[in-house]
Design an enzyme around this catalytic site. Structure first.
Site, PDB file in Angstrom:
ATOM      1  CE  LYS A 173      11.406  42.387 -57.020  1.00  0.00           C
ATOM      2  NZ  LYS A 173      10.559  41.684 -56.045  1.00  0.00           N
ATOM      3  CE1 TYR A 233      10.567  41.483 -60.737  1.00  0.00           C
ATOM      4  CE2 TYR A 233       9.831  39.284 -61.340  1.00  0.00           C
ATOM      5  CZ  TYR A 233      10.172  40.208 -60.372  1.00  0.00           C
ATOM      6  OH  TYR A 233      10.111  39.856 -59.045  1.00  0.00           O
ATOM      7  CE1 TYR A 262       9.695  42.162 -51.687  1.00  0.00           C
ATOM      8  CE2 TYR A 262      11.350  40.768 -50.660  1.00  0.00           C
ATOM      9  CZ  TYR A 262      10.902  41.495 -51.735  1.00  0.00           C
ATOM     10  OH  TYR A 262      11.662  41.574 -52.854  1.00  0.00           O
ATOM     11  CB  VAL A 310      14.132  34.411 -53.271  1.00  0.00           C
ATOM     12  CG1 VAL A 310      12.888  34.948 -52.610  1.00  0.00           C
ATOM     13  CG2 VAL A 310      14.087  34.544 -54.770  1.00  0.00           C
TER      14      VAL A 310
HETATM   15  O1  DON Z   1       9.782  37.284 -58.812  1.00  0.00           O
HETATM   16  C1  DON Z   1      10.293  36.505 -58.047  1.00  0.00           C
HETATM   17  O2  DON Z   1       9.613  35.755 -57.345  1.00  0.00           O
HETATM   18  C2  DON Z   1      11.806  36.454 -57.964  1.00  0.00           C
HETATM   19  N1  DON Z   1      12.376  36.658 -59.264  1.00  0.00           N
HETATM   20  C3  DON Z   1      12.328  37.508 -57.025  1.00  0.00           C
HETATM   21  C4  DON Z   1      11.679  37.488 -55.675  1.00  0.00           C
HETATM   22  C5  DON Z   1      12.575  37.883 -54.573  1.00  0.00           C
HETATM   23  O3  DON Z   1      13.774  37.888 -54.692  1.00  0.00           O
HETATM   24  C6  DON Z   1      11.941  38.166 -53.269  1.00  0.00           C
HETATM   25  N2  DON Z   1      12.952  38.375 -52.254  1.00  0.00           N
HETATM   26  N3  DON Z   1      13.110  38.038 -51.152  1.00  0.00           N
END
Ligand code: DON
Length: 311
Positions: A69, A193, A245, A263
């Protein structure tokens, strides 16, 4: 040349953490990530000259997920400039990365570009005027350039795995579209995305890629400008306030360095004027941030005196 103290510190951190039993839980809502071995840990620190201090699994590719991001925002700002701030805010959300509640109260304007809703708007910006394939090609080309590495790739299996299960993101995208804050078809924005999140990088590559943020917007190898120094500062500010977050306040308190988590267990951290750091360990805390990655950055920041709030 890298300082000896840094090389020693990085090795010590990896040795200390390799003995750690409590590693959090691997993200399992993306099936393809559920099987990743939580025993892994990597760290890479790059200075302006691209000299590296590394330890552990620094050469193993992992799914960068939300770390992407930062790069997507950089590209979207390059494309439409500050007008992006009409469509996405710059405040920490205090909510989970995939929360939908705030979107209704705030009429389809996501709090910031790093929560999923905000990142979907950023992907929409990148996508406009392109096919998803061309938009993703731009993201990859950008990473190849800033990391000086053409081998960085999108892991299609991870993208497809999330495509098959990403119902929350589909809900967010539909909601955004209902408020008129997505211009492209929902499926195309989601596809862009998911593939952007599925980029695979090693700690070494990620630390190299983050150097433009650490060094005033410049590409240290070529000396050319990637973004203005003002823009680099602002992206760093967003990383500090929103990069983890609903764990962003705690991360600033413990580590004191702008950083973005994903994540997959990766974190990109930027010490202005000093270093670009990537850490990776797949086990996550309740907010979806890497447990060992955060611990490693806390130790590194303390020992090197790298907190932006003072040494
Ligand atoms: O959209 C999602 O849930 C995952 N592709 C990315 C989320 C994420 O990496 C949040 N980070 N801690």
């Amino acid at each position: 040349m890298m300082s000896e103290k840094l090389a020693e510190t990085v090795a010590e951190i990896a040795a200390t953490l390799s003995a750690r039993a409590d590693r959090g839980r691997v993200a399992d809502y993306i099936p393809e990530l559920a099987g990743v071995d939580p025993g892994q840990f990597g760290i890479a620190v790059a200075d302006a000259g691209g000299h590296m201090a590394t330890a552990g699994d620094a050469a193993t590719p992992f799914s960068i997920q939300s770390v992407s991001k930062v790069f997507a925002l950089t590209l979207a700002l390059g494309k439409i400039g500050d007008s992006i701030w009409h469509r996405v805010g710059r405040e920490p959300s205090g909510n989970a990365f995939n929360s939908i509640t705030q979107l209704e109260y705030e009429k389809g304007i996501p709090r910031n570009p790093f929560i999923n809703a905000g990142a979907l708007v950023v992907s929409d910006v990148i996508l406009s005027g392109h096919t998803p394939k061309v938009a993703l090609g731009e993201v990859l080309r950008f990473l190849h350039f800033v990391a000086d590495d053409e081998t960085i790739f999108i892991d299609d299996k991870v993208a497809r795995s999330e495509e098959a299960t990403g119902f929350r993101n589909a809900a967010l995208a539909n909601y955004l579209r209902a408020f008129g804050n997505l211009k492209n078809p929902v499926e195309m924005v989601l596809g862009t995305y998911f593939h952007q999140c599925a980029i695979a990088m090693t700690c070494r590559q990620l630390a190299m890629a983050g150097r433009y943020l650490a060094f005033g917007g410049r590409h240290p190898t070529s000396g050319g400008g990637v973004v203005s120094s003002d823009r680099a500062k602002r992206i760093n500010a967003l990383m500090l306030t929103c990069g983890h977050y609903d764990g962003s306040g705690d991360f600033a308190f413990r580590v004191g360095i702008p950083a973005k988590s994903g994540v997959g267990g990766g974190i990109l951290a930027v010490v202005p004027g000093k270093a670009s750091i990537a850490v990776w360990s797949p086990g996550l805390d309740a907010q979806g941030n890497s447990v060992l990655g955060s611990d490693a950055l806390e130790m590194l920041s303390r020992r090197m005196g790298w907190s932006v709030f003072g040494d």
